[in-house]
Write an enzyme that holds these catalytic residues in place. Structure first.
Site, short mmCIF file in Angstrom:
data_model
loop_
_atom_site.label_atom_id
_atom_site.label_comp_id
_atom_site.label_asym_id
_atom_site.label_seq_id
_atom_site.Cartn_x
_atom_site.Cartn_y
_atom_site.Cartn_z
N ASP A 1 -3.04 11.83 -2.08
CA ASP A 1 -3.11 13.29 -2.12
C ASP A 1 -3.48 13.76 -3.52
O ASP A 1 -2.89 13.30 -4.50
CB ASP A 1 -1.76 13.89 -1.72
CG ASP A 1 -1.41 13.56 -0.27
OD1 ASP A 1 -2.35 13.44 0.55
OD2 ASP A 1 -0.21 13.42 0.04
N GLU B 1 0.88 -1.19 0.00
CA GLU B 1 0.00 0.00 0.00
C GLU B 1 0.90 1.22 0.00
O GLU B 1 1.77 1.36 0.87
CB GLU B 1 -0.93 0.04 1.23
CG GLU B 1 -1.88 1.23 1.15
CD GLU B 1 -2.71 1.51 2.39
OE1 GLU B 1 -3.59 2.37 2.32
OE2 GLU B 1 -2.46 0.88 3.44
N ASP C 1 -12.34 9.75 -2.70
CA ASP C 1 -13.64 10.43 -2.75
C ASP C 1 -13.52 11.68 -3.64
O ASP C 1 -14.45 12.47 -3.70
CB ASP C 1 -14.09 10.86 -1.34
CG ASP C 1 -13.25 12.01 -0.82
OD1 ASP C 1 -12.02 11.99 -1.02
OD2 ASP C 1 -13.82 12.96 -0.25
N LYS D 1 -3.26 21.38 -8.30
CA LYS D 1 -2.72 22.27 -9.33
C LYS D 1 -2.19 21.45 -10.52
O LYS D 1 -1.49 20.45 -10.31
CB LYS D 1 -1.57 23.11 -8.78
CG LYS D 1 -2.05 24.14 -7.79
CD LYS D 1 -0.93 25.06 -7.36
CE LYS D 1 -1.50 26.07 -6.37
NZ LYS D 1 -0.61 26.36 -5.28
N GLU E 1 -11.51 7.04 4.27
CA GLU E 1 -12.78 6.53 3.74
C GLU E 1 -13.88 6.66 4.80
O GLU E 1 -15.00 7.07 4.49
CB GLU E 1 -12.59 5.06 3.33
CG GLU E 1 -13.78 4.44 2.64
CD GLU E 1 -13.42 3.07 2.06
OE1 GLU E 1 -12.23 2.69 2.06
OE2 GLU E 1 -14.35 2.39 1.59
N THR F 1 -10.60 2.61 4.90
CA THR F 1 -9.41 3.30 5.39
C THR F 1 -9.89 4.43 6.32
O THR F 1 -11.08 4.73 6.40
CB THR F 1 -8.60 3.92 4.23
OG1 THR F 1 -9.24 5.12 3.80
CG2 THR F 1 -8.46 2.96 3.07
N GLU F 2 -8.92 5.04 6.99
CA GLU F 2 -9.26 6.17 7.87
C GLU F 2 -10.00 7.28 7.12
O GLU F 2 -11.01 7.80 7.56
CB GLU F 2 -7.97 6.78 8.37
CG GLU F 2 -7.56 6.34 9.71
CD GLU F 2 -6.50 7.29 10.16
OE1 GLU F 2 -5.39 7.16 9.65
OE2 GLU F 2 -6.83 8.17 10.98
N ASP G 1 9.75 7.67 -0.07
CA ASP G 1 8.94 8.28 -1.12
C ASP G 1 8.72 7.25 -2.22
O ASP G 1 9.68 6.59 -2.66
CB ASP G 1 9.69 9.50 -1.68
CG ASP G 1 8.79 10.36 -2.56
OD1 ASP G 1 8.06 9.78 -3.40
OD2 ASP G 1 8.81 11.58 -2.40
#
Ligand code: SAM
Length: 214
Positions: free
Chosen positions: A119, A43, A155, A123, A197, A194-195, A97
Site C-alpha cells: 500500500d 511475503e 508499479d 500522505k 502485477e 502477483t495479482e 500486522d
C-alpha cells in the site's frame, strides 16, 4: 486491498490448518511447524496469495510464510489452498500486522522477505506506515539473516523512489533494481506475477523492482 467484511472469515481462519494461531519467536517454533530446518522466506502483505502459493509449489525445500493483515483477504488465499488437490506442505499463513514481526520470528531467522505492491500511503504524514519505510526496514533488520535479501515490486513510481531513498537511511545496500521489470531479461527471470502485477501491467504500467541486503 481491503475486501468487504466477511463475518465467517475469522472462524474459518481460526480453524484452518494452513493458518498458524498464536505464533511465537521461540527459536524452535517454525522448525516444529514445518518439521524441518529449511530456510524461511516470507511475503508481507500477500493479499489473496497467488504469488506465494506458486512459489511454494515450485520450491518445496523452502519454508514459506505468507503474512496478511485482514482476515477477509486471507480467506481468499485459504480457499485457494483448499481447492488444490495437494496444498504445498512448505506453506503457512499468518494473519497479523507486520508491525509485530519480531514477536513471531527470532533474530536472523528469515532468509528472504518479499514485498509486492505494498500500500502506497501517499500522505507524507503516513510515510512510516509504508512497508519500505526506515521504521519497517529496521524491523526487517532484526529478523533477517546477515545474507538475507529484501525483494520489492511495485508499479507506484513515488513509492519506489521513496523506498530507494529509505534504504541507505536504514543502512541497507541496493543490490539490483529495474524501472521496467518485464523488459529486463535478467531480473525478470523466473518472475512470478502477483495479482496486482497482472492487473497493473495489463493497463500498460511498468513494474519497478529492487533487491536489497545489509
Ligand atoms: N501482494 C499482493 C499483490 O501484489 O497482489 C497484494 C497487494 S495489496 C495492494 C497490499 C496488501 O498488503 C493488502 O492485502 C493489505 O491488507 C496488506 N497489508 C498492508 N499493510 C500490512 C501490514 N502492516 N501487515 C500485513 N499486511 C499488510
Amino acid at each position: 486491498m481491503r475486501l468487504r467484511n466477511i463475518p465467517s472469515a475469522d472462524g474459518i481462519i481460526a480453524e484452518s490448518p494452513f493458518c498458524i494461531q498464536n505464533p511465537s519467536s521461540c527459536p524452535d517454533f517454525w522448525k516444529n511447524v514445518f518439521q524441518n530446518e529449511n530456510p524461511i522466506h516470507i511475503e508481507i502483505g500477500m493479499g489473496k496469495g497467488d504469488f506465494i502459493i506458486q512459489l511454494a509449489q515450485q520450491n518445496p525445500d523452502i519454508n514459506y510464510i505468507g503474512i496478511e493483515k485482514y482476515t477477509s483477504v486471507l480467506l481468499r488465499a485459504v480457499q485457494k489452498l483448499q481447492r488444490l488437490e495437494a496444498a504445498p506442505a512448505c506453506l503457512r499463513f499468518l494473519c497479523m500486522d507486520a508491525e509485530n514481526l519480531s514477536e513471531v520470528f527470532s533474530p536472523n531467522e528469515v532468509s528472504r522477505i518479499y514485498l509486492n505492491f505494498s500500500d502506497p500511503w501517499p500522505k507524507k504524514r503516513h510515510a512510516r506506515r509504508r512497508l519500505t519505510s526506515r521504521q519497517f526496514l529496521s524491523l526487517y533488520d532484526q529478523i533477517l539473516s546477515s545474507h538475507g535479501t529484501l525483494e520489492f515490486k511495485t508499479d507506484n513510481k513515488l513509492l519506489f523512489d521513496f523506498s530507494l531513498e529509505e534504504l541507505p537511511e536504514a543502512h541497507w545496500n541496493l543490490d539490483s533494481f529495474t524501472y521496467d521489470l518485464h523488459q529486463d531479461a535478467q531480473m525478470n527471470q523466473n518472475n512470478i506475477m502477483t495479482e496486482y502485477e497482472k492487473k497493473f501491467s495489463a493497463l500498460g504500467n511498468p513494474i519497478y523492482k529492487f533487491i536489497a541486503s545489509r
